[in-house]
Design a protein around this motif. Structure first.
Motif, mmCIF file in Angstrom:
data_model
loop_
_atom_site.group_PDB
_atom_site.id
_atom_site.type_symbol
_atom_site.label_atom_id
_atom_site.label_comp_id
_atom_site.label_asym_id
_atom_site.label_seq_id
_atom_site.Cartn_x
_atom_site.Cartn_y
_atom_site.Cartn_z
ATOM 1 N N VAL A 1 27.533 -63.502 40.083
ATOM 2 C CA VAL A 1 27.134 -62.325 39.319
ATOM 3 C C VAL A 1 27.182 -61.094 40.227
ATOM 4 N N LYS A 2 27.802 -60.038 39.745
ATOM 5 C CA LYS A 2 27.899 -58.806 40.517
ATOM 6 C C LYS A 2 26.938 -57.763 39.961
ATOM 7 N N ALA A 3 26.574 -56.814 40.819
ATOM 8 C CA ALA A 3 25.747 -55.704 40.364
ATOM 9 C C ALA A 3 26.574 -54.795 39.457
ATOM 10 N N ILE A 4 25.896 -53.996 38.637
ATOM 11 C CA ILE A 4 26.587 -53.038 37.776
ATOM 12 C C ILE A 4 27.377 -52.058 38.638
ATOM 13 N N ASP A 5 28.626 -51.831 38.308
ATOM 14 C CA ASP A 5 29.474 -50.878 39.014
ATOM 15 C C ASP A 5 29.307 -49.513 38.346
ATOM 16 N N TYR A 6 28.444 -48.673 38.918
ATOM 17 C CA TYR A 6 28.132 -47.383 38.301
ATOM 18 C C TYR A 6 29.250 -46.367 38.480
ATOM 19 N N ASN A 7 30.036 -46.499 39.546
ATOM 20 C CA ASN A 7 31.186 -45.609 39.700
ATOM 21 C C ASN A 7 32.191 -45.830 38.570
ATOM 22 N N LYS A 8 32.308 -47.089 38.161
ATOM 23 C CA LYS A 8 33.203 -47.399 37.045
ATOM 24 C C LYS A 8 32.685 -46.765 35.749
ATOM 25 N N LEU A 9 31.363 -46.750 35.580
ATOM 26 C CA LEU A 9 30.782 -46.132 34.389
ATOM 27 C C LEU A 9 31.018 -44.625 34.379
ATOM 28 N N ILE A 10 30.920 -43.993 35.546
ATOM 29 C CA ILE A 10 31.177 -42.555 35.636
ATOM 30 C C ILE A 10 32.597 -42.251 35.155
ATOM 31 N N ASP A 11 33.551 -43.062 35.601
ATOM 32 C CA ASP A 11 34.944 -42.871 35.170
ATOM 33 C C ASP A 11 35.102 -43.169 33.684
ATOM 34 N N GLU A 12 34.466 -44.236 33.231
ATOM 35 C CA GLU A 12 34.606 -44.655 31.835
ATOM 36 C C GLU A 12 33.985 -43.653 30.865
ATOM 37 N N PHE A 13 32.808 -43.137 31.222
ATOM 38 C CA PHE A 13 32.094 -42.221 30.335
ATOM 39 C C PHE A 13 32.481 -40.763 30.545
ATOM 40 N N GLY A 14 33.159 -40.458 31.647
ATOM 41 C CA GLY A 14 33.588 -39.086 31.900
ATOM 42 C C GLY A 14 32.459 -38.181 32.358
ATOM 43 N N THR A 15 31.479 -38.733 33.059
ATOM 44 C CA THR A 15 30.379 -37.921 33.586
ATOM 45 C C THR A 15 30.688 -37.506 35.022
ATOM 46 N N LYS A 16 29.760 -36.784 35.649
ATOM 47 C CA LYS A 16 29.939 -36.344 37.031
ATOM 48 C C LYS A 16 28.914 -37.035 37.927
ATOM 49 N N LYS A 17 29.343 -37.367 39.127
ATOM 50 C CA LYS A 17 28.443 -38.002 40.078
ATOM 51 C C LYS A 17 27.537 -36.953 40.715
ATOM 52 N N ILE A 18 26.268 -37.299 40.907
ATOM 53 C CA ILE A 18 25.343 -36.434 41.637
ATOM 54 C C ILE A 18 25.591 -36.670 43.126
ATOM 55 N N ASP A 19 26.237 -35.706 43.772
ATOM 56 C CA ASP A 19 26.623 -35.873 45.175
ATOM 57 C C ASP A 19 25.693 -35.099 46.099
ATOM 58 N N ASP A 20 25.955 -35.212 47.401
ATOM 59 C CA ASP A 20 25.113 -34.562 48.398
ATOM 60 C C ASP A 20 25.124 -33.047 48.237
ATOM 61 N N GLU A 21 26.248 -32.506 47.843
ATOM 62 C CA GLU A 21 26.348 -31.059 47.661
ATOM 63 C C GLU A 21 25.428 -30.575 46.544
ATOM 64 N N LEU A 22 25.389 -31.312 45.434
ATOM 65 C CA LEU A 22 24.523 -30.931 44.321
ATOM 66 C C LEU A 22 23.053 -31.072 44.713
ATOM 67 N N LEU A 23 22.721 -32.130 45.462
ATOM 68 C CA LEU A 23 21.339 -32.322 45.900
ATOM 69 C C LEU A 23 20.906 -31.212 46.860
ATOM 70 N N ALA A 24 21.822 -30.800 47.736
ATOM 71 C CA ALA A 24 21.514 -29.710 48.669
ATOM 72 C C ALA A 24 21.267 -28.413 47.906
ATOM 73 N N ARG A 25 22.082 -28.191 46.866
ATOM 74 C CA ARG A 25 21.887 -26.985 46.068
ATOM 75 C C ARG A 25 20.559 -27.047 45.317
ATOM 76 N N PHE A 26 20.235 -28.221 44.779
ATOM 77 C CA PHE A 26 18.954 -28.397 44.089
ATOM 78 C C PHE A 26 17.801 -28.001 45.014
ATOM 79 N N GLU A 27 17.849 -28.460 46.263
ATOM 80 C CA GLU A 27 16.769 -28.168 47.200
ATOM 81 C C GLU A 27 16.709 -26.678 47.531
#
Length: 490
Positions: free
Chosen positions: A43-69
């Protein structure tokens, strides 16, 4: 009952008969969540990167977190730091609005289907509370009692309405600020401006679209088909004139930020975003709701099971009513292990934290980043056994549930009435920027005045002040604890 096929690494547990899973792809939708099973049956863990591609959403990356702060002046929540909240739609636009002092609101909800919530239910509410405290914005919480009636063959309207009061108490126990939080049930609130928006939205959804999005067929009752427009209309500020005012040329442009699990994105809110992009009110465009997605807190049986955490399946989850002993027994008996099939093999090769339920729960509930990393390294090296890991998980969950139960005991029916009363809310927004759209003040509560509502009684005002003082004390204690932790690491 599902059992843990890797329970041997829990040194006091027997090894159950192994059942070889069939090869399958991962499944993620509002009704099923299961990880991929490879050719080797692992059994494998859920592949969330695959979901991002499948659903067409954006990943919360370090740049966005830095801007949030930078924008908020606050360190990102550990859900954000650890990738638990990992994906979004238009979150950067919400930060733009906050930076400029333009209003937005938070929207989340709960389908009342049980007289007790489990820890999987509290996760989005915990994060939503942190967002409310961070942004200082109004929050709208929808209790979808109509949905639970429409989507159940057995439940009665009276039954789901009965759950509403208890579930509202559970939500309030998270610690929301009553001055800027409105909770409502669909059965009680639908009408007026809200119903006008429901009709606007439903007119732009065809039967074929509803079938494609939700999987409806010729046997689906028309209430289910229509419900998406009710849920979607809640993301429009103009549905709440007692909070945002009656000038729809201004309120249609106020977006919602919706924290939710990733499985809710395609079916529930992409449709509303599509319709919002096509609608205008007197030339003013409707704001599309923004979303911020969390990964799943797995059922006790692990990522490969067909079983989601369920309010109706006691062994699938830790419930907020569970005793310390029940929590201990559930984790030891049901929590899927990433350990090897024997202690010797586990010592040699180590465990897999990506599928180990006890470790995954610690990612959610253990706030100390350094301690979590030490646990991860020790378990993956084989220095820590599953029994030891589960003991740490049990300790943290017992603390979390016990603290919740203490707060829950203080929430009475009068408190629920306060949160569910139609009234103006009070919030500050970005202290470094002016609020662009005026807020509704007392005595100007729009449609609420028609029902004789909007003005709080003396008892409710006392209750409000008492809750504010309790929240202030809680915030002070948390700040002192953070300062002590910082002093230790300095």
């Amino acid at each position: 009952m599902a059992t843990n096929v890797n329970a041997a690494a829990l040194d006091e547990s027997p090894v159950p008969d192994a059942v070889q899973p069939k090869q399958q792809k991962q499944t993620v939708d509002p009704y099923n969540v299961s990880g991929e099973v490879g050719e080797d049956g692992v059994v494998k863990a859920i592949d969330y990167n695959k979901l991002i591609d499948e659903f067409g959403t954006k990943k919360i990356d370090d740049e966005l977190l830095a801007r949030f702060e930078r924008v908020t002046g606050k360190r990102p929540h550990h859900f954000l730091r650890r990738g638990i909240v990992f994906s979004h739609r238009d979150f950067e636009l919400i930060l733009d609005r906050y930076e400029r002092g333009e209003p937005f609101f938070l929207y989340t909800g709960r389908g009342p289907s049980s007289d007790s919530v489990h820890i999987g239910h509290t996760i989005p509410f915990e994060f939503t509370k942190w967002l409310q405290d961070t942004f200082d914005v109004p929050l709208i919480i929808m209790l979808t009692d109509d949905e639970k009636y429409l989507f159940s063959e057995k439940r009665t309207i009276e039954e789901v309405q009965g759950y509403c009061n208890d579930n509202a108490k559970d939500i309030i126990a998270i610690g929301f600020d009553p001055a800027k939080t409105f909770i409502f049930s669909d059965f009680d609130y639908v009408g007026g401006a809200f119903y006008r928006n429901i009709v606007r939205l439903s007119k732009h959804i065809t039967l074929n679209q509803a079938r494609a999005i939700f999987g409806f067929n010729d046997s689906t009752n028309i209430g289910r088909i229509h419900f998406g427009s009710i849920q979607g209309a809640t993301s429009w500020a103009s549905s709440f004139p007692h909070i945002f005012g009656e000038d729809e040329t201004k309120t249609v442009g106020i977006p919602a930020l919706i924290p939710c699990a990733i499985d809710q994105d395609p079916a529930d809110f992409r449709m509303t975003r599509d319709v919002s992009a096509r609608l205008k009110y007197q030339g003013k465009p409707y704001a599309k709701p923004a979303l911020i997605h969390s990964l799943f807190l797995p059922a006790l049986q692990g990522p490969g099971t067909k079983l989601k955490m369920s309010a109706s399946i006691d062994e699938s989850a830790i419930f907020m009513r569970d005793t310390p002993n029940q929590i201990k027994n559930k984790i030891n008996k049901y929590a899927f292990s990433g350990g090897k099939v024997s202690i010797e093999e586990h010592r040699q090769f180590g465990g897999d934290t990506s599928v180990d339920v006890a470790f995954q729960y610690l990612r959610f509930f253990l706030e100390d980043d350094e301690e979590l990393e030490k646990i991860r390294v020790a378990y993956e090296k084989g220095e820590m056994l599953t029994g030891e890991l589960k003991a740490i998980c049990i300790r943290e969950l017992q603390r979390y549930v016990s603290a919740f139960q203490e707060r829950r005991a203080k929430v009475d029916d009068e408190t629920v009435k306060l949160f569910m009363q139609r009234r103006p809310l009070k919030w500050g927004g970005n202290p470094r920027a002016p609020i662009v759209v005026p807020k509704v003040e007392d005595g100007d509560a729009g449609e609420a005045k028609e029902d004789g509502e909007g003005k709080m009684t003396k008892n409710q005002l006392k209750k409000l002040e008492k809750l504010r003082q309790a929240e202030a004390k809680k915030a002070q204690k948390k700040a002192e604890k953070a300062e002590q932790a910082a002093a230790k690491t300095a």
